[in-house]
Design a protein around this motif. Structure first.
Motif, PDB file in Angstrom:
ATOM      1  N   HIS A  51      96.874  40.213  34.903  1.00  0.00           N
ATOM      2  CA  HIS A  51      96.071  40.004  35.834  1.00  0.00           C
ATOM      3  C   HIS A  51      95.741  41.107  37.073  1.00  0.00           C
ATOM      4  O   HIS A  51      94.999  40.883  38.132  1.00  0.00           O
ATOM      5  CB  HIS A  51      95.119  39.042  36.292  1.00  0.00           C
ATOM      6  N   ILE A  52      96.798  41.615  36.857  1.00  0.00           N
ATOM      7  CA  ILE A  52      96.265  43.278  37.892  1.00  0.00           C
ATOM      8  C   ILE A  52      95.645  44.131  37.893  1.00  0.00           C
ATOM      9  O   ILE A  52      96.886  44.969  36.639  1.00  0.00           O
ATOM     10  CB  ILE A  52      98.324  43.089  38.332  1.00  0.00           C
ATOM     11  N   GLN A  53      94.986  45.073  38.057  1.00  0.00           N
ATOM     12  CA  GLN A  53      94.710  46.135  38.366  1.00  0.00           C
ATOM     13  C   GLN A  53      94.607  46.898  38.745  1.00  0.00           C
ATOM     14  O   GLN A  53      95.119  48.024  39.355  1.00  0.00           O
ATOM     15  CB  GLN A  53      93.103  45.577  37.465  1.00  0.00           C
ATOM     16  N   SER A  54      94.284  46.209  40.603  1.00  0.00           N
ATOM     17  CA  SER A  54      93.929  47.186  41.198  1.00  0.00           C
ATOM     18  C   SER A  54      95.303  47.231  42.227  1.00  0.00           C
ATOM     19  O   SER A  54      95.715  45.990  42.181  1.00  0.00           O
ATOM     20  CB  SER A  54      93.195  46.865  43.025  1.00  0.00           C
ATOM     21  N   VAL A  55      95.531  47.982  43.309  1.00  0.00           N
ATOM     22  CA  VAL A  55      96.614  48.255  44.363  1.00  0.00           C
ATOM     23  C   VAL A  55      96.892  46.574  44.978  1.00  0.00           C
ATOM     24  O   VAL A  55      97.706  46.040  44.946  1.00  0.00           O
ATOM     25  CB  VAL A  55      96.241  49.444  45.399  1.00  0.00           C
ATOM     26  N   LEU A  56      95.058  46.002  45.394  1.00  0.00           N
ATOM     27  CA  LEU A  56      95.022  44.689  46.227  1.00  0.00           C
ATOM     28  C   LEU A  56      95.683  44.231  45.029  1.00  0.00           C
ATOM     29  O   LEU A  56      96.631  43.113  45.736  1.00  0.00           O
ATOM     30  CB  LEU A  56      93.662  44.628  46.487  1.00  0.00           C
ATOM     31  N   ASP A  57      95.557  43.568  44.428  1.00  0.00           N
ATOM     32  CA  ASP A  57      95.809  42.356  43.109  1.00  0.00           C
ATOM     33  C   ASP A  57      97.377  42.248  42.919  1.00  0.00           C
ATOM     34  O   ASP A  57      98.330  41.514  43.119  1.00  0.00           O
ATOM     35  CB  ASP A  57      95.530  43.495  41.779  1.00  0.00           C
ATOM     36  N   LEU A  58      97.819  44.324  42.908  1.00  0.00           N
ATOM     37  CA  LEU A  58      99.951  44.085  42.856  1.00  0.00           C
ATOM     38  C   LEU A  58     100.350  43.454  44.399  1.00  0.00           C
ATOM     39  O   LEU A  58     100.900  43.186  44.356  1.00  0.00           O
ATOM     40  CB  LEU A  58      99.996  45.467  43.300  1.00  0.00           C
ATOM     41  N   GLU A  78      90.780  47.224  46.888  1.00  0.00           N
ATOM     42  CA  GLU A  78      90.351  46.403  46.562  1.00  0.00           C
ATOM     43  C   GLU A  78      89.991  46.851  44.708  1.00  0.00           C
ATOM     44  O   GLU A  78      90.012  46.287  43.853  1.00  0.00           O
ATOM     45  CB  GLU A  78      89.098  45.537  46.579  1.00  0.00           C
ATOM     46  N   ASN A  79      89.288  48.351  44.792  1.00  0.00           N
ATOM     47  CA  ASN A  79      89.105  49.716  43.649  1.00  0.00           C
ATOM     48  C   ASN A  79      89.856  50.108  43.111  1.00  0.00           C
ATOM     49  O   ASN A  79      89.333  51.234  41.768  1.00  0.00           O
ATOM     50  CB  ASN A  79      87.396  49.991  44.044  1.00  0.00           C
ATOM     51  N   LEU A  80      90.916  50.610  43.450  1.00  0.00           N
ATOM     52  CA  LEU A  80      91.719  51.374  44.184  1.00  0.00           C
ATOM     53  C   LEU A  80      93.406  51.313  42.530  1.00  0.00           C
ATOM     54  O   LEU A  80      93.848  50.615  42.755  1.00  0.00           O
ATOM     55  CB  LEU A  80      92.723  51.790  45.052  1.00  0.00           C
ATOM     56  N   PRO A  81      93.086  51.565  41.124  1.00  0.00           N
ATOM     57  CA  PRO A  81      93.539  51.313  40.022  1.00  0.00           C
ATOM     58  C   PRO A  81      95.262  51.858  40.661  1.00  0.00           C
ATOM     59  O   PRO A  81      95.670  52.257  41.032  1.00  0.00           O
ATOM     60  CB  PRO A  81      93.108  52.198  39.541  1.00  0.00           C
ATOM     61  N   CYS A  82      95.832  50.651  39.706  1.00  0.00           N
ATOM     62  CA  CYS A  82      97.859  50.604  40.586  1.00  0.00           C
ATOM     63  C   CYS A  82      97.454  52.042  39.395  1.00  0.00           C
ATOM     64  O   CYS A  82      99.013  52.368  39.963  1.00  0.00           O
ATOM     65  CB  CYS A  82      98.179  49.386  39.456  1.00  0.00           C
ATOM     66  N   THR A  83      97.258  52.756  38.052  1.00  0.00           N
ATOM     67  CA  THR A  83      97.480  53.879  38.006  1.00  0.00           C
ATOM     68  C   THR A  83      97.395  54.782  38.657  1.00  0.00           C
ATOM     69  O   THR A  83      98.221  56.110  38.435  1.00  0.00           O
ATOM     70  CB  THR A  83      96.498  54.041  37.199  1.00  0.00           C
ATOM     71  N   SER A  84      97.189  55.006  40.165  1.00  0.00           N
ATOM     72  CA  SER A  84      97.103  55.993  41.065  1.00  0.00           C
ATOM     73  C   SER A  84      98.237  55.881  42.096  1.00  0.00           C
ATOM     74  O   SER A  84      98.814  56.698  42.638  1.00  0.00           O
ATOM     75  CB  SER A  84      95.771  55.279  42.130  1.00  0.00           C
ATOM     76  N   LEU A  85      99.677  54.626  41.606  1.00  0.00           N
ATOM     77  CA  LEU A  85     100.366  55.191  42.505  1.00  0.00           C
ATOM     78  C   LEU A  85     101.637  55.427  41.504  1.00  0.00           C
ATOM     79  O   LEU A  85     101.318  55.537  39.902  1.00  0.00           O
ATOM     80  CB  LEU A  85     101.452  53.561  42.143  1.00  0.00           C
TER      81      LEU A  85
END
Ligand code: ADP
Ligand code: MG
Length: 704
Positions: free
Chosen positions: A35-42, A13-20
């Protein structure tokens, strides 16, 4: 940050997509737009549909528009020089043949297309009868040493976004699903609900959705009815229910004036009004009046929706509520969506209340400066007890002496902001009681889902002595016949007629022109009838003048646009012609038709449609002919059009749902509603967590 270095207790929930991998600031910015910020949003960004590259299809089985994999042998390839040079290749399997067309190709590609060469081809099929074609298919040569290009799972296709390709989505999702497997998210749905609805685990569901196995049920997939998707839908619906219930509970934390009066059963003023009336309240009117009065006596704000079919007599119920507040020493504001309707309410209320020495005031933009000034003064001094108007009631500069109750007619026409503005007019430290009224009956289950933050009262009975409106449908080719019929109705039977012009998709201007030309035509063809014209472009006092004339019987025919849809009440009008009814939804037609059938003579409605009708329009017109029951019509409307149209701003603003569809998923609702009530009673913390996951930033809507 490389994924392998992540700590074990990470929270997606807190892990940003930029970590992918592959997600830099540019991609992140594009995701942000979704509106996608976190990996969970994704992971909650679900595929729109799927492609099947898991099996080889026969050409003859392909449908137009489908994307599929086939295995073919080349028969013939040639370059064609038409408007555009292209390579056309005829190929076939054992079932049929297909043409491949390439507009960009090189020598090498051309040479590969030898007669007898075998290929796997994947692409979008065009089919006209038994002619099949594909433009620029992806080709893979069939080769004994390599396996077919088949995939193990279905290929997800994500909603298109500018600058983000399907391949990059898939690449991100593969990583996100891998992370999910290592760091599962919390299961927030209570066990009993999972069992009742037979729902799978949340982590398994998300992984499945982004990569369904090849044997997945395609029909279920297309209709969003796989267990995995139903799991998400259920959680979303639960979140929505919880947030509405939490809002409703919040009402109990606020204070509102206690509107209690001395009478037993009904107060002095209420009894006085009832004595004046030439009829008695129906049982349903009495029951809902009592429900409302009980609410008003509480020290917390009422938030109640009053539903009743057109003509059910909501105005009198509102009057009873108003008298409760006035007798307790408070002012009452009645807000209507149009000036015409506000004016009509003003006239009804003034007629009832002024003999009882209750001063009523009308507030709308058509007042002159000095009329407005004196209205504002009497509102501020407290002399005016009942104030009727449009949204002008809640604008700046309108100061109330002691406002206790707001009554909002046709509430679905007002937005969230207008309701907020209204709340600010309450006395210091207190909240207003609010009574919302609507004549758009909403099927009960849907009402309970959408209005779970309110109490709902339903008037389910019409006053006695009404004769149902007889409805016929005629093609516009019979127009002259209909006009003759009007002549008889006006001249020989002394009836009044509405002629409604509907052009819902066109501009208001065109709508007014259509009404004008209909009025001209009727004036010419019916020289003995008095024809009036009412449309949105008229000035308020002109509208009023026409309306008054029609009410007093000085006009025989009122040609109008759909401005008369809400609330206009002329009991002697007993014939209505609706032009182009096929352009309107059922609920709106029902509203319009509700303008007739208000007196004791039998009323008629003619639906004058343009030939030919679409199947859907035929179905709607059939419903109108068969029933006068607003609730039956609402159910049908819901089935034919979906809930969006019916609920107006509610659906789009306050309770927009991403995955769930209140019609399709209605059978999930009872269990979910029960669960929502249980959670609020027993596990508030979990309730908030669920809302947080699903509504997150949308919680700002909560305090409405
Ligand atoms: P709506 O629910 O559509 O707002 P209204 O309040 O305008 O309906 O009422 C429609 C008509 O029915 C009005 O003319 C009103 O005076 C009349 N009416 C209301 N209640 C009764 C009743 N109990 N008996 C007879 N007529 C009634
Ligand atoms: Mg009304």
């Amino acid at each position: 940050m490389a994924i392998s270095k992540l700590a074990a207790d990470i929270n997606l929930e807190n892990l940003p997509c930029t970590s992918l991998k592959g997600v830099g600031p540019k991609v992140a910015e594009k995701l942000e737009k979704l509106h996608i910020q976190s990996v969970l949003d994704l992971l909650f960004h679900l595929p729109l549909r799927y492609e099947d590259r898991t099996r080889v299809r026969t050409i003859a089985s392909l449908k137009d528009g489908e994307r599929a994999l086939i295995k073919v042998t080349v028969e013939l390839a040639q370059v064609k020089f038409g408007k555009r040079r292209s390579l056309v290749c005829r190929a076939s399997d054992e079932s049929a043949s297909i043409d491949f067309r390439f507009f960009y190709f090189n020598k090498g590609q051309q040479q590969r297309m030898q007669r007898g060469a075998e290929f796997y081809a994947f692409g979008e099929v065009r089919r006209f009868g038994f002619q099949f074609s594909m433009v620029h298919p992806e080709l893979t040569a069939v080769n004994p040493s390599t396996a077919a290009p088949l995939l193990e799972s279905l290929t997800p296709i994500y909603p298109a976004t500018e600058g983000l390709h399907q391949a990059s989505f898939r690449h991100m999702m593969r990583q996100a699903v891998a992370l999910l497997k290592k760091h599962p998210i919390d299961n927030l749905l209570p066990q009993p609900l999972l069992q009742t609805l037979k729902l799978p685990d949340i982590n398994a569901s998300l992984a499945w959705i982004h990569s369904p196995p090849k044997d997945a049920d395609l029909v279920q997939l297309q209709s969003n009815q796989t267990p995995a998707v139903r799991r998400l839908i259920s959680e979303e619906l639960l979140a929505q229910q919880l947030s509405l219930l939490l809002q409703r509970n919040q009402q109990k934390d606020y204070s509102a004036p206690v509107l209690k009066n001395s009478g037993k059963g009904s107060g002095k003023l209420q009894a006085q009004l009832l004595q004046q009336l030439p009829f008695q309240l129906t049982k349903a009117q009495q029951r809902v009046s009592q429900e409302i009065i009980k609410d008003l006596e509480q020290p917390h704000p009422m938030l109640r929706l009053l539903q009743g079919d057109v003509g059910a007599g909501k105005t009198l119920v509102a009057a009873q509520a108003a008298l409760q507040a006035i007798e307790a020493g408070y002012q009452v504001a009645i807000m209507a969506p149009t000036e015409l309707l506000a004016d009509q309410h003003y006239q009804s209320f003034a007629q009832w209340f002024e003999p009882m020495n209750i001063p009523c005031v009308f507030l709308a933009s058509k007042l002159t400066a000095s009329q407005r000034k004196s209205a504002l003064e009497s509102i501020a001094s407290g002399e005016a007890k009942l104030i009727v108007g449009t949204h002008a009631l809640f604008q700046k500069g309108v100061e109330y002496h002691k406002l206790g109750l707001a009554i909002i007619d046709e509430q679905h026409r007002f937005g969230v902001n207008q309701r907020l503005m209204l709340k600010q007019k309450a006395p210091d430290g207190l909240q207003l009681h609010q009574l919302m009224m609507t004549a758009t009956p909403i099927p009960r289950t849907l009402a309970m889902t959408v209005y779970a933050d309110m109490d709902v009262s339903i008037i389910d009975e019409l006053p006695p002595g009404r004769t149902p409106v007889q409805t016929v449908a005629l093609s516009d080719q019979k127009r002259d016949q209909v006009i003759k019929r009007i002549q008889t109705a006006c001249r020989d039977e002394n009836r009044q007629v509405y002629w409604v012009c509907t052009l819902i998709d066109e501009s208001e201007e065109i709508q007014c022109q259509a009404a004008e030309s209909a009025a001209n035509q009727l004036t010419q063809q019916l020289p003995n009838c008095r024809v009036g014209l009412l449309h949105g472009r008229l000035k308020p006092d002109q509208k009023q003048l026409v309306m008054d004339k029609f009410k007093q019987g000085d006009l025989d025919i009122l040609v109008a646009t759909t401005v008369i849809e809400v609330g206009v009440d002329v009991p002697n009008a007993s014939l209505m012609v609706i032009e182009n009814p096929e352009r309107l939804g059922l609920s709106q037609l029902h509203q319009l038709r509700g303008r007739v059938g208000r007196g004791s003579v039998e009323s008629h409605c003619v639906l004058l449609y343009q030939h030919p009708l679409s199947d859907n329009a035929k179905a709607r017109i059939q419903v109108m002919r068969e029933t006068n029951d607003g609730f039956v019509i609402a159910e049908e409307d819901l089935r034919l059009r979906g809930p969006g149209e019916m609920l107006g701003t509610r659906q789009t603003g306050e309770v927009s749902l991403r995955f769930a569809n209140l019609v399709r998923d209605a059978e999930l609702v009872p269990a979910i509603q029960q669960q929502a009530h249980d959670l609020i009673a027993e596990n508030n913390e979990l309730a908030h967590k669920i809302c947080q996951r699903w509504l997150g930033s949308r919680q700002e809507f909560a305090d409405v």
